[in-house]
Design an enzyme around this catalytic site. Structure first.
Site, mmCIF file in Angstrom:
data_model
loop_
_atom_site.group_PDB
_atom_site.id
_atom_site.type_symbol
_atom_site.label_atom_id
_atom_site.label_comp_id
_atom_site.label_asym_id
_atom_site.label_seq_id
_atom_site.Cartn_x
_atom_site.Cartn_y
_atom_site.Cartn_z
ATOM 1 N N TYR A 1 40.962 8.623 -37.352
ATOM 2 C CA TYR A 1 41.182 7.811 -38.247
ATOM 3 C C TYR A 1 40.389 8.364 -39.452
ATOM 4 C CZ TYR A 1 43.387 4.464 -35.504
ATOM 5 O OH TYR A 1 44.587 4.109 -34.781
ATOM 6 N N ARG B 1 42.969 10.399 -41.129
ATOM 7 C CA ARG B 1 44.108 10.049 -41.508
ATOM 8 C C ARG B 1 43.797 9.308 -42.801
ATOM 9 N NH1 ARG B 1 46.906 5.650 -37.764
ATOM 10 N NH2 ARG B 1 48.294 5.345 -39.657
ATOM 11 N N ASN C 1 51.952 -1.020 -41.804
ATOM 12 C CA ASN C 1 51.439 0.145 -42.157
ATOM 13 C C ASN C 1 49.986 -0.037 -42.322
ATOM 14 O OD1 ASN C 1 53.912 1.510 -41.673
ATOM 15 N ND2 ASN C 1 54.367 1.330 -43.953
ATOM 16 N N ASP D 1 48.320 1.941 -44.632
ATOM 17 C CA ASP D 1 48.232 2.665 -45.876
ATOM 18 C C ASP D 1 48.242 1.739 -47.082
ATOM 19 O OD1 ASP D 1 51.378 3.781 -45.493
ATOM 20 O OD2 ASP D 1 50.645 2.446 -46.907
ATOM 21 N N HIS E 1 48.640 -4.874 -38.900
ATOM 22 C CA HIS E 1 47.962 -4.006 -38.360
ATOM 23 C C HIS E 1 46.745 -3.511 -38.881
ATOM 24 C CE1 HIS E 1 51.829 -2.898 -35.641
ATOM 25 N NE2 HIS E 1 51.312 -4.234 -35.425
ATOM 26 N N GLY F 1 62.126 0.805 -42.471
ATOM 27 C CA GLY F 1 61.687 1.943 -41.806
ATOM 28 C C GLY F 1 60.548 1.592 -40.537
ATOM 29 N N SER G 1 60.732 1.888 -36.244
ATOM 30 C CA SER G 1 61.623 2.024 -34.873
ATOM 31 C C SER G 1 61.917 0.859 -34.192
ATOM 32 C CB SER G 1 60.863 3.121 -34.086
ATOM 33 O OG SER G 1 59.723 2.626 -33.672
HETATM 34 C C1 BV8 Z 1 49.542 -7.460 -29.160
HETATM 35 C C2 BV8 Z 1 47.537 1.442 -34.873
HETATM 36 C C3 BV8 Z 1 49.073 -9.658 -28.202
HETATM 37 C C4 BV8 Z 1 47.260 1.506 -36.363
HETATM 38 C C5 BV8 Z 1 49.496 0.354 -33.925
HETATM 39 C C6 BV8 Z 1 55.192 -4.268 -23.019
HETATM 40 C C7 BV8 Z 1 56.534 -4.573 -23.269
HETATM 41 C C8 BV8 Z 1 56.458 -5.238 -24.972
HETATM 42 C C9 BV8 Z 1 55.074 -5.373 -25.398
HETATM 43 C C10 BV8 Z 1 53.993 -4.651 -24.771
HETATM 44 C C11 BV8 Z 1 54.428 -4.164 -23.630
HETATM 45 N N1 BV8 Z 1 52.951 -3.661 -23.136
HETATM 46 C C12 BV8 Z 1 52.002 -3.804 -24.207
HETATM 47 C C13 BV8 Z 1 52.783 -4.373 -25.265
HETATM 48 C C14 BV8 Z 1 52.121 -4.842 -26.545
HETATM 49 C C15 BV8 Z 1 52.224 -3.757 -27.309
HETATM 50 C C16 BV8 Z 1 53.304 -2.903 -27.523
HETATM 51 O O1 BV8 Z 1 54.085 -3.552 -28.375
HETATM 52 N N2 BV8 Z 1 53.376 -1.624 -27.016
HETATM 53 C C17 BV8 Z 1 54.639 -1.187 -26.826
HETATM 54 C C18 BV8 Z 1 54.416 0.639 -27.311
HETATM 55 C C19 BV8 Z 1 55.663 -1.261 -25.757
HETATM 56 N N3 BV8 Z 1 51.690 -4.301 -28.632
HETATM 57 C C20 BV8 Z 1 50.246 -4.616 -28.955
HETATM 58 O O2 BV8 Z 1 49.464 -4.395 -28.325
HETATM 59 C C21 BV8 Z 1 49.928 -5.322 -30.191
HETATM 60 N N4 BV8 Z 1 49.192 -6.385 -29.688
HETATM 61 O O3 BV8 Z 1 50.735 -7.426 -28.261
HETATM 62 O O4 BV8 Z 1 48.761 -8.368 -28.735
HETATM 63 C C22 BV8 Z 1 49.837 -10.548 -29.217
HETATM 64 C C23 BV8 Z 1 51.331 -10.588 -29.045
HETATM 65 C C24 BV8 Z 1 51.946 -11.544 -29.703
HETATM 66 C C25 BV8 Z 1 51.248 -12.472 -30.825
HETATM 67 C C26 BV8 Z 1 49.861 -12.037 -30.699
HETATM 68 C C27 BV8 Z 1 49.029 -11.079 -29.920
HETATM 69 C C28 BV8 Z 1 49.330 -4.580 -31.170
HETATM 70 C C29 BV8 Z 1 50.354 -3.600 -31.793
HETATM 71 C C30 BV8 Z 1 49.570 -2.685 -32.914
HETATM 72 C C31 BV8 Z 1 49.141 -1.456 -32.469
HETATM 73 N N5 BV8 Z 1 48.677 -0.402 -33.529
HETATM 74 N N6 BV8 Z 1 48.690 1.206 -34.464
HETATM 75 C C32 BV8 Z 1 47.473 2.859 -36.585
HETATM 76 O O5 BV8 Z 1 46.869 3.596 -36.214
HETATM 77 O O6 BV8 Z 1 48.421 2.733 -37.616
HETATM 78 S S1 BV8 Z 1 50.953 0.432 -33.600
HETATM 79 C C33 BV8 Z 1 51.747 1.632 -34.679
HETATM 80 O O7 BV8 Z 1 53.255 1.470 -34.349
HETATM 81 C C34 BV8 Z 1 51.781 1.650 -36.151
HETATM 82 O O8 BV8 Z 1 50.985 0.428 -36.470
HETATM 83 C C35 BV8 Z 1 52.981 1.378 -36.534
HETATM 84 O O9 BV8 Z 1 53.078 0.586 -37.671
HETATM 85 C C36 BV8 Z 1 53.612 0.683 -35.426
HETATM 86 C C37 BV8 Z 1 55.299 0.648 -35.338
HETATM 87 O O10 BV8 Z 1 55.568 2.000 -35.460
HETATM 88 P P1 BV8 Z 1 56.816 2.258 -36.781
HETATM 89 O O11 BV8 Z 1 55.931 1.592 -38.110
HETATM 90 O O12 BV8 Z 1 57.869 1.657 -36.459
HETATM 91 O O13 BV8 Z 1 56.746 3.738 -36.964
HETATM 92 P P2 BV8 Z 1 57.578 4.524 -35.916
HETATM 93 O O14 BV8 Z 1 57.433 6.124 -36.266
HETATM 94 O O15 BV8 Z 1 57.742 4.029 -34.547
HETATM 95 O O16 BV8 Z 1 59.173 4.579 -36.485
HETATM 96 C C38 BV8 Z 1 59.438 5.128 -38.015
HETATM 97 C C39 BV8 Z 1 60.912 4.690 -38.393
HETATM 98 O O17 BV8 Z 1 60.946 4.881 -39.702
HETATM 99 C C40 BV8 Z 1 61.915 5.381 -37.576
HETATM 100 O O18 BV8 Z 1 62.748 4.386 -36.958
HETATM 101 C C41 BV8 Z 1 62.570 6.199 -38.310
HETATM 102 O O19 BV8 Z 1 63.711 6.422 -38.125
HETATM 103 C C42 BV8 Z 1 62.191 5.812 -39.682
HETATM 104 N N7 BV8 Z 1 62.319 6.483 -40.850
HETATM 105 C C43 BV8 Z 1 61.600 7.792 -40.920
HETATM 106 N N8 BV8 Z 1 61.573 8.436 -42.166
HETATM 107 C C44 BV8 Z 1 62.416 7.412 -42.683
HETATM 108 C C45 BV8 Z 1 62.728 6.512 -41.992
HETATM 109 N N9 BV8 Z 1 63.394 5.067 -42.546
HETATM 110 C C46 BV8 Z 1 63.874 5.361 -43.589
HETATM 111 N N10 BV8 Z 1 63.490 6.288 -44.613
HETATM 112 C C47 BV8 Z 1 62.712 7.515 -44.103
HETATM 113 N N11 BV8 Z 1 62.461 8.475 -44.935
#
Ligand code: BV8
Length: 229
Positions: free
Chosen positions: A56, A59, A92, A94, A109, A176, A178
């Site tokens: 972190y 980052r 995000n 940032d 987040h 932006g 996934s």
């Molecule tokens: C919670 C830390 C309870 C911060 C992050 C099974 C099924 C469903 C859910 C779960 C499960 N098992 C566990 C869970 C819950 C879990 C979860 O979802 N897991 C997933 C992996 C299955 N979630 C949690 O634990 C959350 N807490 O559920 O608590 C609760 C529930 C409901 C209500 C209250 C409480 C906590 C989630 C937060 C975790 N922390 N990061 C950090 O270090 O930054 S998550 C991490 O992923 C980041 O925060 C990020 O923001 C987030 C999502 O990623 P994206 O932002 O979408 O980025 P990604 O790279 O994936 O995609 C980028 C996209 O941009 C792509 O589509 C790409 O095509 C596009 N792109 C790229 N370049 C461009 C572009 N688009 C336009 N222009 C460009 N130039």
């Protein structure tokens, strides 16, 4: 935009990609250098705090050298001029939305510029390395600061406000992201259930693209200003 009063906009790493900040799941994305389990969970922090703090600190360092792009600037313009309700919910950590001038903003987040003290629960701005185990500016205890960032398994911030805004929304725009992480990935369904129109602006169809009534694909710095104007 006719008959649209209340807008909720969800942003993810893709909105900051063209500012030079790694996304998480694109080829070569952030998580590929670090396994999620290794850095973004409370268990990882308990198991290897130095690795997590180094990750972190690096980052935070990287983000501070980046600038908002045309997508952040267009959203800030919309925020400034939109007469109805408007809420930007960003996944995000940032601060590029703020630096572009956005005001009506929630970091669900957490934020990379804040630290959280596990001893006194204070949340305070932090721009130095946490790896050096600084003392908490609020309680003076040493070594209890962690990034004020929501890890997997932790409760995202201000969920009540977000769900209330989704239930009032006439338009939900996802930019932006996934659609891989919940609860953010479920917001489009909340908004649809409330009768909102749904629009996805992304480089390519996300995991949740099925739920959107409209989509425009391309780089955020192009498709977001086109949509805002
Ligand atoms: C919670 C830390 C309870 C911060 C992050 C099974 C099924 C469903 C859910 C779960 C499960 N098992 C566990 C869970 C819950 C879990 C979860 O979802 N897991 C997933 C992996 C299955 N979630 C949690 O634990 C959350 N807490 O559920 O608590 C609760 C529930 C409901 C209500 C209250 C409480 C906590 C989630 C937060 C975790 N922390 N990061 C950090 O270090 O930054 S998550 C991490 O992923 C980041 O925060 C990020 O923001 C987030 C999502 O990623 P994206 O932002 O979408 O980025 P990604 O790279 O994936 O995609 C980028 C996209 O941009 C792509 O589509 C790409 O095509 C596009 N792109 C790229 N370049 C461009 C572009 N688009 C336009 N222009 C460009 N130039």
């Amino acid at each position: 935009m006719k008959d649209i009063q209340n807008i909720v906009i969800l942003t993810g790493a893709g909105v900051s990609a063209e500012s030079g900040i790694d996304t998480f799941r694109d080829g070569g994305g952030l998580w590929e250098q670090h396994r999620v389990e290794d850095v973004a969970t409370p268990e990882a922090f308990a198991r290897d705090p130095d690795l997590v703090l180094r990750f972190y600190d690096a980052r935070r360092e990287a983000i501070q050298t980046k600038l908002p792009n045309a997508a952040h600037e267009a959203l800030a313009r919309l925020d400034a001029k939109w007469p109805g309700e408007l809420l930007i919910v960003t996944q995000n950590v940032d601060d590029l939305h703020e630096r572009a001038g956005a005001k009506r903003l929630i970091h669900m987040h957490g934020e990379h510029l804040n630290a959280w003290c596990a001893a006194c629960n204070a949340r305070l701005p932090w721009t130095g390395p946490l790896l050096d185990r600084p003392a908490c500016a609020a309680c003076g205890v040493v070594g209890t600061l962690r990034p004020d960032i929501v890890w997997f398994g932790e409760m995202p911030y201000r969920m009540d406000e977000i769900y209330a805004a989704l239930n009032r929304a006439d338009l939900f725009v996802s930019i932006g992201t996934s659609g891989a992480v919940y609860p953010a990935a479920g917001f489009v369904r909340e908004a649809r259930a409330a009768g909102a129109r749904t629009l996805e602006l992304n480089m390519e169809p996300s995991q949740g693209s099925y739920w959107f009534s409209e989509a425009r694909h391309g780089p955020a710095s192009v498709v977001v200003p086109q949509w805002v104007e």
